[in-house]
Each structure stands twice: as structure tokens, then as C-alpha cells.
Design an enzyme around this catalytic site. Structure first.
Site, PDB file in Angstrom:
ATOM      1  CB  CYS A  40      -0.917  -0.020   1.221  1.00 50.22           C
ATOM      2  SG  CYS A  40      -0.047   0.177   2.784  1.00 50.22           S
ATOM      3  CB  CYS A  43       3.664  -0.914   2.156  1.00 47.83           C
ATOM      4  SG  CYS A  43       2.416  -1.834   3.070  1.00 47.83           S
ATOM      5  NE  ARG A  47       9.123  -1.878  -0.531  1.00 49.49           N
ATOM      6  CZ  ARG A  47       8.448  -2.587  -1.424  1.00 49.49           C
ATOM      7  NH1 ARG A  47       8.542  -2.299  -2.715  1.00 49.49           N
ATOM      8  NH2 ARG A  47       7.679  -3.576  -1.054  1.00 49.49           N
ATOM      9  CB  CYS A 104      -3.014   5.800   3.375  1.00 49.88           C
ATOM     10  SG  CYS A 104      -3.551   4.363   2.449  1.00 49.88           S
ATOM     11  CB  CYS A 130      -3.378   2.039   4.053  1.00 50.39           C
ATOM     12  SG  CYS A 130      -2.245   2.839   2.915  1.00 50.39           S
TER      13      CYS A 130
END
Length: 170
Positions: A40, A43, A47, A104, A130
Site C-alpha cells: 500500500c 508500505c 520502505r 492513506c 492501507c
């Protein structure tokens, strides 16, 4: 504490930090491409925060005995881990306290000078939701694990920073 300062002036701990980050980034890519769990928006941002720690580790690896380079690596590590922790906690909130008023973004928002999702879509394009829990291990979701990982990074950083500033005993 003097020992902490001494080892942070060598390459080994910086390499270990980089190896941990490469493991976590590799795991993320395995979840995405091996298990087909679409990342998502949060994410992807988490990252990028993890990659920030990796870049800080590379900086520290360059010449950890140089105080300016070492402190630049430590500061980069702190900023990235702090940002990652904030994002992961927000992501956990999206998953376990869903609200139509707190969601999100639909698409990742990178600066126009670095549209990572266009340059490297296989790594930075968000396709997941999300608020959806798609994976759990030991009863914790992926963002909950990231809270632990980023908090552990900040704890390790705090110990290393204390080692930098506590004067040597005579």
C-alpha cells in the site's frame, strides 16, 4: 560506553546495520513479488524510510573513523528511523482503528524531481489497501512489526549516540 564509541568508529557495525536493512528490504520484495501481497502507499513510504537507514549505513561505512561522516550517518539513521516509526504507527492506526475520515492516499506522492514510482514501479508502485491486514506473524501485522523494527533502530541509535557523547573515564 567507551566500547560503543570505539566500535562505532569501525566498519563492522555499519555493515551489520546495512545487512539488516538489506534483509528487511529483500523481505518486503519477497512479500510483494513472491507472495503477491501488493504494497500500500504507507508500505512504500515505510520502505523508503528503511532505505534511508540503509543509505545512512553506507555513509557510515565510507569512513566511520571520521567524526563528520560518522555523525552524518548517525543523524541520517535517526531521521529515517524516526520517520519510519511515525509512518508505521500511523499505518497500524489505519488498520486497527479504521475511519472514513482518516485514510492513506490513493497514490504515492513523491517529489516531481524524484518520481520513484515512475522510475522503478516494480518497487515503488502502491497497489494495496492501507487498512487491510494481509499478513500476520505471531499475531502481529506487518506494520506492527515495522513499529518494533523502527523502535529497535532508535533504541540502538540512542545507545550508540550516548557512547559518542559520554566522556572517557580516567
Amino acid at each position: 560506553m567507551q566500547y560503543i564509541k570505539q566500535i562505532s568508529s569501525t566498519r563492522s557495525p555499519w555493515l551489520l546495520l546495512l545487512l539488516f536493512i538489506l534483509f528487511f528490504e529483500g523481505s518486503a520484495l519477497f512479500f510483494q513479488h513472491g507472495l503477491h501481497l501488493g504494497p500500500c502507499v504507507m508500505c512504500i513510504y515505510e520502505r523508503v524510510a528503511m532505505m534511508g537507514i540503509g543509505f545512512a549505513a553506507i555513509l557510515g561505512l565510507i569512513n566511520p573513523s571520521n567524526i563528520l561522516i560518522r555523525w552524518s550517518g548517525l543523524i541520517g539513521w535517526g531521521i529515517s528511523a524516526g520517520w519510519g516509526l511515525k509512518l508505521a504507527m500511523q499505518h497500524v492506526d489505519y488498520q486497527f482503528n479504521p475511519s472514513p475520515f482518516a485514510t492513506c492516499d490513493l497514490f504515492v506522492q513523491f517529489p516531481s524531481w524524484a518520481p520513484l514510482n515512475q522510475w522503478i514501479p516494480w518497487m515503488f508502485e502502491a497497489t494495496g489497501d492501507c487498512s487491510k491486514v494481509v499478513w500476520m506473524f505471531v499475531n502481529l501485522s506487518m506494520p506492527q512489526w515495522l513499529v518494533i523494527i523502527f523502535a529497535a533502530n532508535l533504541l540502538a541509535l540512542a545507545i550508540v549516540m550516548l557512547g559518542q557523547v559520554i566522556p572517557k573515564r580516567k
